[in-house]
Design an enzyme around this catalytic site. Structure first.
Site, short mmCIF file in Angstrom:
data_model
loop_
_atom_site.label_atom_id
_atom_site.label_comp_id
_atom_site.label_asym_id
_atom_site.label_seq_id
_atom_site.Cartn_x
_atom_site.Cartn_y
_atom_site.Cartn_z
N LYS A 158 0.53 -1.41 0.17
CA LYS A 158 -0.41 0.12 0.24
C LYS A 158 0.93 1.54 0.16
O LYS A 158 1.96 0.92 1.29
CB LYS A 158 -0.59 -0.12 1.36
CG LYS A 158 -2.11 1.01 1.41
CD LYS A 158 -2.97 0.38 2.68
CE LYS A 158 -4.07 1.63 2.43
NZ LYS A 158 -5.03 1.78 3.50
N SER A 217 -9.15 0.76 2.45
CA SER A 217 -9.11 2.32 1.74
C SER A 217 -7.31 1.50 1.15
O SER A 217 -6.62 1.76 0.27
CB SER A 217 -8.43 3.38 2.53
OG SER A 217 -7.49 2.12 3.58
N SER A 261 -10.29 -1.26 5.95
CA SER A 261 -9.43 -0.80 5.36
C SER A 261 -9.00 -2.48 4.33
O SER A 261 -8.21 -2.47 3.66
CB SER A 261 -8.66 0.52 5.63
OG SER A 261 -9.55 1.94 4.72
#
Lengths: 571, 571
Positions: free
Chosen positions: A156, A231, A255
């Protein structure tokens, strides 16, 4: 009931500045986009069957296409459809080279990106050099550099990466170039991982979706009309598509779990402080009412175990980050079905699950029961209070830090940014005393849930991850199923059931349609499920255990996935 | 420089209400005092050699007196001068009964209370019944009820005790009668402990001393002119005097370590979340910037180990309190001297230690070096910033909760309450964003200290506990040496050096007297050390390790105490 009618606290008038943005920042955004386009290797790129917008409208399934059209060689399929556990073992034995493994994943990652828009950054040459270095090391030393030697890992983007822009979804952070890796990236590198892709995330990092002003939405690898979640949006896409062996996401409200459930992989939200978050971009510095975590996403529960075990036991994050607990990852054997007692929360009392989730949960429960698992119903405990409290925690600095990060560039606010900035009391800046009152509520929730599980000898809670399968992009409002386990800080594994939405059977019944909504939020959420628009969406569920019983959750996850035969490598 | 000149932020004008206090609350206070007087067993009471005020003025040493006058029988001395570890083993073998052990400690505790005013509550009959019950249990079952079977344990009053007033030093809480034990008391009871005394603590729990409106000051068992420390004030007195086998204190700024060092026993401030604080009175509900802890105080390091090991491994606090980490207490062998590297912080850069502390530290270092310990100097890192930050953390709710607890009764504020309510920005209510900035500073401090220790391979930091030996009552202002390890959350053991202040040698030198003070606080503190007024005060030092390396700190403490021959049972 419209989306806009929820936006009551804050009109968000002091965030955007189109003049400043267009003049000072848009050029940086355009440069960033073109760098990404340039980095998308021509060597690996395929020709899309149709323009991407057409594919999206047609609910195209790129994973099916990958296999049907044999876009990879047999060897590449064999590699990229192996677990990281197997790959690491084969590399260690000398049966595979790091370069072979790397090239197969790099190719599949590029294709994933072409379909799903999962990557914020690709650096395939660096990945190749790293794989070559590892092969050299192996040749010279006759052994691996560490337990993840040669394993391609996606990251990420939010985590600091040495000498690379790290923006966390904020345009204002396009000038932020860390001089060293965040601790988790450093540890993975020490363990032998190969990096080559950093993945997409939404503006503010607070959507269960992916929109931002950098590259926009990431899409679902099983149905391009749908969201990959967020996310850790790009992680969902790339891991479920098979473009990386393991991915690293982060989670403060769902997320890791949203993208895992939606995109079709497994993912673990560990208990706080087992995985380091030191070094990264977020609005949460110094916030400790509801802890963020980082954790692995993978297509095999074994790989989640591998990642946690090697990261903790070999990586020793506490030597690099004071906040990480020196709590070894325990070897917990896969439990027998008959030794498991699972409480099932069919509905959290806030938002009713849609038909595919109801079916997925029922089917799972039936199979677990048949295998001998002791199933009891778990009636939601104070879920409304939990949801309201965690919402207040998200914004109780009056969005001070979000405002700072957003208004610095004056970037346009996306739809779901407007939604999440209005959580709780929106722009109201809480006092310390008010914040502590929220913490007291949180602690009483944790106490009550823990007491209930202990006293009733319930090992785990099984629940929906969300009230629906993967939503359409920018139509995901409710976090109640995931954020419950953030405020509780219960380790939670999202696992795939092996089932997928089927428009022919996953319909609202006549009775469903007479249902009286318990809230406007429920109405908004339920209204967006129309069976024909969610074709083939994966059905993933959540398994939660008590704080710091992460090992037990993962071990039970293996048993469950075995029972469900939800192995993600079978195509 | 006067004490009063420090009180700049808050004149504290809206706290006291003499009319309300005298009318509604003073009668409760008087009842509480007379209940205590009634509970002070005539059976065990001695006749004081002189009126208590005279003894105080004369710097009387009651411990010396206890031995010289043989106030206990030989058997009672043998029992009360045994470690809890030995006692538990003898009870388990049937060599001692719980009643025998209990009676000896009860007697010594009553004498301790007569001299030092250590008890807020005595319940000797209940203790006896409990000991009888345990003996019966042993007889019937041929085994102990748990690893602390029959061990007399004293308790800081602040912890909830079922069906007993629990006020935490606040008059307003005289009406607070919990319906169940706090978790730590419950666990100790499950393990077999015997309770009979709950001990004194200051108003607000935020003094390194003991004054309150309930029973006033606790005194030092080695010199009645001096303070026993605080906020676990009575624990210091009773444990060091030998009136309990192990005591339980709590610490958010030095409250276990001050009393241990001053009163003459050992004490551990564990890392946060290893010992439960669930169920008790304090102003800190929901506060998590600087964590409070509970921990043991004892006359033997083995007993500290015993307490931690049985409390954690047998008590499993995580089953009763979600906030307690399921992190077993590891068996760490006592290290060889040559395997230890200790960084010594001789002076924290804020307040210069007084002559007896300088001597104690020098003597200790010389002996450790001679024994083969690798000693390096540890130069203070950002100690001023740490001290200012932790002060702000203590009051950053604008003293909202302290005000609530104090103003409810309108009780008079004691001198050191006025001092601590003016810490940081006093009554200024911080916003959440401002609080988070403090947390960020804290985390950067923890990061820097951890990195320094890891990179330089330093195992522990040795430092003064305070810039002086036990102060005179209500003359203790500086917490910099202790609170540093609260903001760092480093486990810290106070151990006795076996040395005591000697007015003949612990004098300021000519050079000392020419010293230019670095702050008004330093001047205030140093001015209060006059050699003739601290006769025989114990010299205790602090040993700190990295977060969650509690076991290593305790194990190293054993090695150090062995080297120093600072066994507290030799009289």
């Amino acid at each position: 009931m419209s989306f806009e009618s929820f936006l009551v606290h804050d009109k968000l008038e002091n965030y955007e500045d189109p003049v400043k943005y267009n003049k000072d920042w848009l050029p940086l955004v355009e440069k960033y986009r073109s760098d990404l386009a340039d980095a998308t290797s021509e060597e690996y790129k395929i020709k899309l069957p149709k323009p991407i917008d057409t594919l999206i409208a047609e609910q195209f399934n790129p994973l099916d296409y990958l296999y049907k059209e044999k876009l990879l060689t047999k060897e590449e399929f064999a590699i990229t459809d192996s677990s990281a556990t197997d790959l690491a073992a084969k590399i260690a034995k000398g049966d595979l080279t790091s370069v072979e493994v790397y090239k197969a994943f790099a190719k599949r990652a590029v294709i994933a990106h072409q379909f799903t828009n999962c990557a914020l950054e690709l650096f395939l040459d660096e990945g190749l050099k790293r794989a070559e270095f590892l092969d050299d090391y192996y040749k010279k030393n006759g052994k691996t550099i560490g337990p993840l030697h040669g394993v391609p890992i996606s990251l990420k983007e939010q985590m600091n990466y040495k000498n690379k822009i790290t923006h966390g979804g904020y345009v204002s952070q396009l000038k932020h170039i860390p001089t060293e890796h965040g601790v988790t990236i450093q540890i993975l590198e020490n363990l032998g991982a190969v990096f080559y892709i950093r993945t997409n995330q939404p503006q503010t990092l607070m959507h269960l979706d992916s929109n931002n002003n950098l590259i926009g939405l990431s899409k679902n690898p099983f149905n391009l009309l749908l969201s990959s979640g967020g996310s850790s949006s790009g992680e969902g896409s790339v891991v479920a598509f098979g473009g990386s062996a393991i991915g690293v996401g982060s989670d403060i409200g769902g997320s890791i779990r949203g993208p895992s459930a939606f995109s079709g992989c497994h993912g673990l939200r560990p208990t706080t402080k087992r995985v380091s978050l030191h070094g990264g971009v977020s609005a949460g510095a110094g916030q400790e009412s509801v802890g963020a975590v980082a954790g692995p996403m993978a297509r095999s529960i074994d790989d989640i175990d591998l990642w946690m075990k090697t990261y903790i036991n070999d990586g020793k994050p506490w030597d690099l980050d004071h906040a990480s607990l020196p709590m070894p990852w325990r070897e917990v054997p896969k439990p027998a079905a008959k030794d498991l007692t699972i409480g099932v929360m069919y509905d959290d009392g806030l938002v009713r699950p849609s038909p595919p989730i109801v079916r997925g949960l029922k089917d799972t429960v039936d199979k677990l029961k048949a295998a001998g698992v002791n199933i009891v119903e778990f009636k939601p405990i104070r879920t409304k209070e939990a949801y309201e409290t965690v919402h207040k925690m998200y914004t109780c600095d009056g969005n001070y830090m979000q405002h700072k990060l957003l208004s610095e560039s004056g970037e346009p606010l996306t739809k779901l940014t407007k939604w999440n900035l209005n959580y709780g009391d929106g722009s109201k800046a809480y006092t310390v005393a008010e914040n502590r009152e929220l913490n007291v509520v949180r602690d009483s929730l944790r106490h009550e849930y823990t007491e209930f599980l202990v006293n009733n000898k319930i090992d785990f809670i099984l629940s929906p991850t969300y009230n629906n399968v993967a939503p359409k992009s920018e139509e995901v409002y409710n976090w109640s199923y995931t954020s419950l386990f953030n405020i509780l800080d219960f380790p939670t594994l999202v696992f795939q059931t092996g089932l997928f939405q089927d428009p022919a059977i996953d319909k609202w019944t006549e009775e469903d349609l007479k249902y009286e909504f318990r809230s406007e939020l429920e109405k908004l959420e339920n209204s967006s499920y129309k069976p024909d628009e969610f074709i083939g969406a994966p059905i993933g569920l959540q398994l939660s255990g008590r704080r710091y019983f992460d090992e037990e959750v993962v071990a039970a996850g293996k048993t469950i996935v075995d029972i469900l035969k939800a192995d993600l490598f079978k195509h």
